[in-house]
Structures are given as structure tokens and as C-alpha cells.
Scaffold this motif. Structure first.
Motif, PDB file in Angstrom:
ATOM      1  N   LEU A   1       0.349  11.632 -13.362  1.00 14.59           N
ATOM      2  CA  LEU A   1       0.804  12.001 -12.031  1.00 14.59           C
ATOM      3  C   LEU A   1       2.139  11.344 -11.713  1.00 14.59           C
ATOM      4  O   LEU A   1       2.226  10.116 -11.634  1.00 14.59           O
ATOM      5  N   ASN A   2       3.161  12.153 -11.586  1.00 16.70           N
ATOM      6  CA  ASN A   2       4.384  11.687 -10.944  1.00 16.70           C
ATOM      7  C   ASN A   2       4.179  11.965  -9.464  1.00 16.70           C
ATOM      8  O   ASN A   2       3.417  12.868  -9.098  1.00 16.70           O
ATOM      9  N   PHE A   3       4.834  11.209  -8.622  1.00 13.13           N
ATOM     10  CA  PHE A   3       4.602  11.390  -7.197  1.00 13.13           C
ATOM     11  C   PHE A   3       5.819  10.998  -6.381  1.00 13.13           C
ATOM     12  O   PHE A   3       6.675  10.246  -6.831  1.00 13.13           O
ATOM     13  N   ASP A   4       5.860  11.575  -5.189  1.00 14.19           N
ATOM     14  CA  ASP A   4       6.822  11.155  -4.177  1.00 14.19           C
ATOM     15  C   ASP A   4       6.117  10.144  -3.294  1.00 14.19           C
ATOM     16  O   ASP A   4       4.922  10.283  -3.009  1.00 14.19           O
ATOM     17  N   LEU A   5       6.861   9.148  -2.859  1.00 12.94           N
ATOM     18  CA  LEU A   5       6.318   8.149  -1.940  1.00 12.94           C
ATOM     19  C   LEU A   5       6.812   8.425  -0.533  1.00 12.94           C
ATOM     20  O   LEU A   5       7.928   8.923  -0.340  1.00 12.94           O
ATOM     21  N   SER A   6       5.993   8.098   0.448  1.00 11.69           N
ATOM     22  CA  SER A   6       6.410   8.261   1.840  1.00 11.69           C
ATOM     23  C   SER A   6       7.603   7.343   2.122  1.00 11.69           C
ATOM     24  O   SER A   6       7.837   6.362   1.414  1.00 11.69           O
ATOM     25  N   ARG A   7       8.317   7.657   3.161  1.00  8.32           N
ATOM     26  CA  ARG A   7       9.476   6.833   3.541  1.00  8.32           C
ATOM     27  C   ARG A   7       9.070   5.419   3.933  1.00  8.32           C
ATOM     28  O   ARG A   7       9.848   4.492   3.810  1.00  8.32           O
ATOM     29  N   GLN A   8       7.844   5.260   4.413  1.00  4.83           N
ATOM     30  CA  GLN A   8       7.364   3.943   4.828  1.00  4.83           C
ATOM     31  C   GLN A   8       7.036   3.041   3.644  1.00  4.83           C
ATOM     32  O   GLN A   8       6.956   1.829   3.786  1.00  4.83           O
ATOM     33  N   THR A   9       6.853   3.636   2.474  1.00  2.00           N
ATOM     34  CA  THR A   9       6.508   2.854   1.287  1.00  2.00           C
ATOM     35  C   THR A   9       7.763   2.204   0.716  1.00  2.00           C
ATOM     36  O   THR A   9       8.706   2.892   0.344  1.00  2.00           O
ATOM     37  N   LYS A  10       7.755   0.894   0.661  1.00  2.75           N
ATOM     38  CA  LYS A  10       8.878   0.125   0.104  1.00  2.75           C
ATOM     39  C   LYS A  10       8.444  -0.496  -1.215  1.00  2.75           C
ATOM     40  O   LYS A  10       7.460  -1.238  -1.281  1.00  2.75           O
ATOM     41  N   LEU A  11       9.170  -0.175  -2.268  1.00  5.91           N
ATOM     42  CA  LEU A  11       8.859  -0.718  -3.590  1.00  5.91           C
ATOM     43  C   LEU A  11       9.423  -2.125  -3.737  1.00  5.91           C
ATOM     44  O   LEU A  11      10.521  -2.402  -3.266  1.00  5.91           O
ATOM     45  N   PRO A  12       8.695  -3.004  -4.428  1.00  3.47           N
ATOM     46  CA  PRO A  12       9.268  -4.310  -4.755  1.00  3.47           C
ATOM     47  C   PRO A  12      10.416  -4.141  -5.752  1.00  3.47           C
ATOM     48  O   PRO A  12      10.508  -3.121  -6.445  1.00  3.47           O
TER      49      PRO A  12
ATOM     50  N   GLU B   1       0.857  -1.185   0.000  1.00 10.34           N
ATOM     51  CA  GLU B   1       0.000   0.000   0.000  1.00 10.34           C
ATOM     52  C   GLU B   1       0.890   1.231   0.000  1.00 10.34           C
ATOM     53  O   GLU B   1       1.651   1.453   0.932  1.00 10.34           O
ATOM     54  N   ALA B   2       0.820   2.029  -1.053  1.00  8.17           N
ATOM     55  CA  ALA B   2       1.659   3.229  -1.170  1.00  8.17           C
ATOM     56  C   ALA B   2       0.977   4.424  -0.520  1.00  8.17           C
ATOM     57  O   ALA B   2      -0.232   4.611  -0.637  1.00  8.17           O
ATOM     58  N   ASP B   3       1.767   5.227   0.164  1.00  4.57           N
ATOM     59  CA  ASP B   3       1.325   6.525   0.662  1.00  4.57           C
ATOM     60  C   ASP B   3       2.079   7.568  -0.134  1.00  4.57           C
ATOM     61  O   ASP B   3       3.312   7.557  -0.179  1.00  4.57           O
ATOM     62  N   PHE B   4       1.332   8.454  -0.773  1.00  2.00           N
ATOM     63  CA  PHE B   4       1.931   9.462  -1.622  1.00  2.00           C
ATOM     64  C   PHE B   4       2.241  10.717  -0.817  1.00  2.00           C
ATOM     65  O   PHE B   4       1.429  11.168  -0.016  1.00  2.00           O
ATOM     66  N   GLY B   5       3.420  11.282  -1.055  1.00  2.00           N
ATOM     67  CA  GLY B   5       3.815  12.494  -0.350  1.00  2.00           C
ATOM     68  C   GLY B   5       3.446  13.751  -1.104  1.00  2.00           C
ATOM     69  O   GLY B   5       2.873  14.678  -0.552  1.00  2.00           O
ATOM     70  N   ALA B   6       3.744  13.792  -2.369  1.00  2.93           N
ATOM     71  CA  ALA B   6       3.443  14.963  -3.203  1.00  2.93           C
ATOM     72  C   ALA B   6       3.159  14.468  -4.616  1.00  2.93           C
ATOM     73  O   ALA B   6       3.670  13.434  -5.031  1.00  2.93           O
ATOM     74  N   PHE B   7       2.333  15.214  -5.323  1.00  2.00           N
ATOM     75  CA  PHE B   7       2.005  14.886  -6.706  1.00  2.00           C
ATOM     76  C   PHE B   7       2.524  15.978  -7.628  1.00  2.00           C
ATOM     77  O   PHE B   7       2.559  17.152  -7.270  1.00  2.00           O
ATOM     78  N   TYR B   8       2.879  15.569  -8.835  1.00  2.00           N
ATOM     79  CA  TYR B   8       3.349  16.481  -9.873  1.00  2.00           C
ATOM     80  C   TYR B   8       2.533  16.159 -11.134  1.00  2.00           C
ATOM     81  O   TYR B   8       2.856  15.226 -11.869  1.00  2.00           O
ATOM     82  N   PRO B   9       1.454  16.912 -11.367  1.00  2.00           N
ATOM     83  CA  PRO B   9       0.518  16.565 -12.437  1.00  2.00           C
ATOM     84  C   PRO B   9       0.850  17.180 -13.792  1.00  2.00           C
ATOM     85  O   PRO B   9       1.507  18.215 -13.888  1.00  2.00           O
ATOM     86  N   GLU B  10       0.367  16.512 -14.806  1.00  2.00           N
ATOM     87  CA  GLU B  10       0.344  17.042 -16.171  1.00  2.00           C
ATOM     88  C   GLU B  10      -0.995  16.625 -16.764  1.00  2.00           C
ATOM     89  O   GLU B  10      -1.313  15.430 -16.785  1.00  2.00           O
ATOM     90  N   VAL B  11      -1.774  17.583 -17.223  1.00  2.00           N
ATOM     91  CA  VAL B  11      -3.101  17.314 -17.769  1.00  2.00           C
ATOM     92  C   VAL B  11      -3.058  17.492 -19.275  1.00  2.00           C
ATOM     93  O   VAL B  11      -2.570  18.506 -19.775  1.00  2.00           O
ATOM     94  N   MET B  12      -3.566  16.489 -19.983  1.00  2.00           N
ATOM     95  CA  MET B  12      -3.631  16.550 -21.443  1.00  2.00           C
ATOM     96  C   MET B  12      -5.064  16.261 -21.870  1.00  2.00           C
ATOM     97  O   MET B  12      -5.589  15.182 -21.580  1.00  2.00           O
ATOM     98  N   GLU B  13      -5.667  17.229 -22.545  1.00  2.00           N
ATOM     99  CA  GLU B  13      -7.047  17.072 -22.987  1.00  2.00           C
ATOM    100  C   GLU B  13      -7.095  16.689 -24.454  1.00  2.00           C
ATOM    101  O   GLU B  13      -6.449  17.307 -25.284  1.00  2.00           O
TER     102      GLU B  13
END
Length: 95
Positions: free
Chosen positions: A32-43, A11-23
Motif C-alpha cells: 500500500l502506497n498512501f497519501d497522508l492527511s495534511r495534519q500528519t507530520k512525518l519525523p 498517528e497517521a491519517d491516510f487520505g488515499a491508498f494505492y494498492p498492489e496485490v501479489m499472491e
């Protein structure tokens, strides 16, 4: 997130989002690019995750797609992760 077949669940906890919208003509794509919390460990097989959230022109969510290093991958978002992203998109009035 989890891999198809419900492998590598976390379960990921997101710290910050960096959006780009394309219509487009029929869709609104929110990348959405994002930062993950320190507790989030990626496989080990997930290196640089990001998201594509697809909306129709009425603002209804059509899909949440996990990208790894900018391309589709075998992972899916959990309901809680989807809610975090959707809350951010609505709060920021991105669509």
C-alpha cells in the motif's frame, strides 16, 4: 507510527491508498502506497512511508510492515493505522 523503543510516535491519517496485490504459494502480500492527511507530520528520519500487509492463504493478517523509500525500516504501525489499512483492504475486496 512509532520507531522501535516507542520513539518518534505520531498517528497517521491516510487520505488515499494505492494498492498492489501479489499472491504467492503461501502468502498474499498487499503493498500500500498512501497519501497522508495534511495534519500528519512525518519525523525527519521518515521520508516516503508505505506499507506491506501480509496475509496467509486463509486471509488472516500475519504482519504489517512499514517501508520507507520501498524498504523495511525501524518504524511500526499503531493499532489505529492498522485498522485504517485493514478496513480499506476489506472494503476493496483485495484479498
Amino acid at each position: 507510527m512509532y520507531k522501535y523503543g516507542f520513539q518518534n510516535y505520531f498517528e497517521a491519517d491516510f487520505g488515499a491508498f494505492y494498492p498492489e496485490v501479489m499472491e504467492g504459494e503461501h502468502w498474499i502480500n498487499v503493498y500500500l502506497n498512501f497519501d497522508l492527511s495534511r495534519q500528519t507530520k512525518l519525523p525527519a528520519d521518515l521520508h516516503d512511508p508505505s506499507a506491506l500487509v501480509v496475509f496467509d492463504r486463509d486471509g488472516e493478517v500475519q504482519d504489517f510492515i512499514v517501508h520507507d523509500e520501498g524498504v523495511d525500516c525501524e518504524y511500526k504501525f499503531t493499532d489505529r493505522e492498522k485498522q485504517q489499512m485493514l478496513s480499506y483492504i476489506k472494503e476493496q475486496n483485495l484479498i
